[in-house]
Design a protein around this motif. Structure first.
Motif, mmCIF file in Angstrom:
data_model
loop_
_atom_site.group_PDB
_atom_site.id
_atom_site.type_symbol
_atom_site.label_atom_id
_atom_site.label_comp_id
_atom_site.label_asym_id
_atom_site.label_seq_id
_atom_site.Cartn_x
_atom_site.Cartn_y
_atom_site.Cartn_z
ATOM 1 N N LEU A 179 24.615 -6.971 4.444
ATOM 2 C CA LEU A 179 23.848 -7.438 5.590
ATOM 3 C C LEU A 179 24.467 -6.942 6.891
ATOM 4 C CD1 LEU A 179 23.102 -11.116 4.488
ATOM 5 C CD2 LEU A 179 21.670 -9.088 4.224
ATOM 6 N N GLU A 180 23.640 -6.868 7.947
ATOM 7 C CA GLU A 180 24.087 -6.314 9.238
ATOM 8 C C GLU A 180 24.789 -7.392 10.062
ATOM 9 O OE1 GLU A 180 24.388 -5.001 13.176
ATOM 10 O OE2 GLU A 180 23.057 -6.655 12.626
ATOM 11 N N SER A 181 25.893 -6.997 10.701
ATOM 12 C CA SER A 181 26.812 -7.986 11.277
ATOM 13 C C SER A 181 26.265 -8.681 12.526
ATOM 14 C CB SER A 181 28.149 -7.322 11.601
ATOM 15 O OG SER A 181 28.006 -6.348 12.611
ATOM 16 N N TRP A 182 25.668 -7.949 13.465
ATOM 17 C CA TRP A 182 25.241 -8.576 14.716
ATOM 18 C C TRP A 182 24.124 -9.600 14.477
ATOM 19 C CZ3 TRP A 182 27.690 -8.789 19.155
ATOM 20 C CH2 TRP A 182 28.615 -7.789 19.471
ATOM 21 N N ALA A 183 23.176 -9.257 13.602
ATOM 22 C CA ALA A 183 22.111 -10.212 13.289
ATOM 23 C C ALA A 183 22.692 -11.458 12.635
ATOM 24 C CB ALA A 183 21.077 -9.559 12.376
ATOM 25 N N MET A 184 23.662 -11.256 11.745
ATOM 26 C CA MET A 184 24.311 -12.411 11.115
ATOM 27 C C MET A 184 25.031 -13.276 12.129
ATOM 28 S SD MET A 184 25.932 -11.331 7.440
ATOM 29 C CE MET A 184 26.529 -13.005 7.230
ATOM 30 N N LEU A 185 25.767 -12.651 13.045
ATOM 31 C CA LEU A 185 26.533 -13.426 14.019
ATOM 32 C C LEU A 185 25.629 -14.259 14.914
ATOM 33 C CD1 LEU A 185 29.312 -10.881 15.032
ATOM 34 C CD2 LEU A 185 29.650 -13.099 13.921
ATOM 35 N N THR A 233 25.150 -11.611 24.743
ATOM 36 C CA THR A 233 24.093 -12.430 24.162
ATOM 37 C C THR A 233 24.647 -13.409 23.134
ATOM 38 O OG1 THR A 233 22.477 -10.663 24.524
ATOM 39 C CG2 THR A 233 21.909 -12.358 22.901
ATOM 40 N N VAL A 234 25.503 -12.920 22.226
ATOM 41 C CA VAL A 234 26.071 -13.809 21.216
ATOM 42 C C VAL A 234 27.006 -14.827 21.861
ATOM 43 C CG1 VAL A 234 27.460 -13.940 19.106
ATOM 44 C CG2 VAL A 234 25.779 -12.116 19.371
ATOM 45 N N ASP A 235 27.688 -14.451 22.939
ATOM 46 C CA ASP A 235 28.535 -15.429 23.629
ATOM 47 C C ASP A 235 27.692 -16.565 24.192
ATOM 48 O OD1 ASP A 235 31.274 -16.078 24.397
ATOM 49 O OD2 ASP A 235 30.571 -15.856 26.454
ATOM 50 N N THR A 277 34.046 -13.515 5.847
ATOM 51 C CA THR A 277 33.110 -13.227 4.760
ATOM 52 C C THR A 277 32.503 -11.848 4.993
ATOM 53 O OG1 THR A 277 31.317 -14.361 5.957
ATOM 54 C CG2 THR A 277 32.553 -15.646 4.318
ATOM 55 N N PRO A 278 33.110 -10.791 4.461
ATOM 56 C CA PRO A 278 32.453 -9.486 4.543
ATOM 57 C C PRO A 278 31.052 -9.598 3.942
ATOM 58 C CG PRO A 278 34.688 -9.280 3.681
ATOM 59 C CD PRO A 278 34.363 -10.743 3.690
ATOM 60 N N PRO A 279 30.007 -9.205 4.664
ATOM 61 C CA PRO A 279 28.644 -9.512 4.211
ATOM 62 C C PRO A 279 28.122 -8.540 3.155
ATOM 63 C CG PRO A 279 28.564 -8.422 6.331
ATOM 64 C CD PRO A 279 30.023 -8.609 6.002
ATOM 65 N N GLN A 280 28.939 -8.320 2.130
ATOM 66 C CA GLN A 280 28.594 -7.404 1.053
ATOM 67 C C GLN A 280 28.524 -8.156 -0.275
ATOM 68 O OE1 GLN A 280 31.818 -4.562 1.131
ATOM 69 N NE2 GLN A 280 33.285 -5.996 0.256
ATOM 70 N N HIS A 281 27.631 -7.699 -1.157
ATOM 71 C CA HIS A 281 27.545 -8.257 -2.507
ATOM 72 C C HIS A 281 27.366 -9.778 -2.498
ATOM 73 C CE1 HIS A 281 28.686 -4.300 -3.743
ATOM 74 N NE2 HIS A 281 29.953 -4.414 -3.389
ATOM 75 N N GLY A 282 26.654 -10.276 -1.524
ATOM 76 C CA GLY A 282 26.407 -11.714 -1.458
ATOM 77 C C GLY A 282 25.058 -11.974 -0.816
ATOM 78 N N THR A 283 24.710 -13.249 -0.715
ATOM 79 C CA THR A 283 23.425 -13.636 -0.136
ATOM 80 C C THR A 283 23.651 -14.418 1.147
ATOM 81 O OG1 THR A 283 23.290 -15.753 -1.304
ATOM 82 C CG2 THR A 283 22.459 -13.793 -2.464
ATOM 83 N N TRP A 284 22.636 -14.426 1.988
ATOM 84 C CA TRP A 284 22.720 -15.189 3.233
ATOM 85 C C TRP A 284 23.047 -16.663 2.981
ATOM 86 C CZ3 TRP A 284 23.707 -15.864 8.025
ATOM 87 C CH2 TRP A 284 23.176 -16.944 8.737
ATOM 88 N N PRO A 285 22.384 -17.359 2.048
ATOM 89 C CA PRO A 285 22.756 -18.766 1.826
ATOM 90 C C PRO A 285 24.219 -18.947 1.427
ATOM 91 C CG PRO A 285 20.616 -18.309 0.842
ATOM 92 C CD PRO A 285 21.188 -16.989 1.248
ATOM 93 N N GLU A 286 24.764 -18.021 0.651
ATOM 94 C CA GLU A 286 26.174 -18.134 0.258
ATOM 95 C C GLU A 286 27.097 -18.013 1.462
ATOM 96 O OE1 GLU A 286 25.974 -16.318 -4.287
ATOM 97 O OE2 GLU A 286 26.285 -14.968 -2.590
ATOM 98 N N PHE A 287 26.855 -17.014 2.304
ATOM 99 C CA PHE A 287 27.691 -16.843 3.498
ATOM 100 C C PHE A 287 27.575 -18.058 4.419
ATOM 101 C CE2 PHE A 287 26.504 -12.222 2.661
ATOM 102 C CZ PHE A 287 27.678 -11.945 1.984
#
Length: 279
Positions: A52-58, A91-93, A8-18
């Protein structure tokens, strides 16, 4: 046998959708992993749209899924110092309890780099910096102390603690440059990805080049997982997507990553899974 993933490329969408799409995939054992991408501007119009920014999302997605492996296809080396990237990866691991793979690339998207004043550089500079950065990250993830002096990065008695939960955190390198990218893949990568809708013949030629680079340095090319992106627009026929994935599997691709084009609708996940099961 080819495995399957979503992106899910985090573009043109919302956090709840992803999040809804990832949770649906997490509930379907057929999908082994899920991916985002590392940009700040959308890659498709409208260019002034949301991203949206990738590391925060992950980090968030790692806490809200339980089974999927996860990662970013791929992190631009020039956006962050490699020591920062290595620490974020660890950290994400830990947050994901050992489900993380670290995607890396040289960087290419000029509009956001120019707008933010983040120097991208010439192609040679990008790949020279990338080679240094991958070496730095690999060392920080595995060695107690890293000392490195290059043109772009210098580290002195540098530590990255704790280490990943995984005995070996997989490094994914994305790209298809035959001279520089694939040579770096042969040296450092556990996983090689081709995005951008590659066709079968092009992919086979790239794979042959990778095998040649591996032979040159004495590495078994079979150690490297192969993946391709398959574009997944909302109107796509799930059977056609499944057939395309199977065709790539027949020529040696290990993982087909279905990259949503938007809108990010959770209703699309189950029909794709059904088509993949039936193929």
């Amino acid at each position: 046998m080819v495995a399957f993933a979503i992106k899910t490329p985090p573009q043109h969408g919302t956090w709840p959708e992803f999040l809804d799409v990832w949770r649906a995939a997490d509930d379907i054992d057929l999908f082994e992993s899920a991916w985002t991408m590392d940009h700040f501007y959308p890659l498709t119009p409208p260019m002034e749209g949301t991203h949206l920014e990738s590391w925060a999302m992950l980090a968030a997605l790692a806490t809200l899924t339980t089974r999927l492996r996860l990662g970013c296809m791929v992190n631009g080396m020039h956006y962050r110092h490699p020591a920062v990237t290595a620490n974020a990866a660890v950290t994400v691991d830990h947050i994901s309890e050992g489900r993380f793979s670290l995607g890396l690339g040289a960087g290419w998207f000029e509009p956001e780099s120019n707008a933010y004043g983040i120097r991208l550089g010439t192609l040679k500079e990008r790949f020279d910096r990338f080679d240094e950065g991958v070496e730095v990250i690999s060392s920080l993830l595995t060695n107690d102390v890293t000392n490195f002096k290059g043109r772009y990065y210098e580290l002195t008695d540098a530590r990255c603690n704790p280490k990943p939960l995984q005995a070996h955190l997989p490094i994914v390198i994305g790209g298809k440059g035959p001279k520089r990218t694939l040579r770096t893949v042969a040296r450092w990568a556990d996983h090689w990805d081709v995005a951008g809708g590659a066709d079968l013949e092009d992919w086979k030629a790239l794979d042959a080049t990778l095998r040649s680079h591996c032979e040159t340095i004495g590495r078994d090319h079979g150690e490297i997982k192969r993946s391709v992106h398959i574009m997944w627009p909302a109107e796509a026929d799930p059977k056609e997507l499944a057939d395309r994935a199977r065709a790539f599997g027949e020529v040696g691709v290990d993982l087909a990553i279905f990259s949503m084009r938007g809108p990010y609708e959770v209703r699309l996940v189950e029909p794709l899974a059904d088509a993949l099961r039936a193929s």
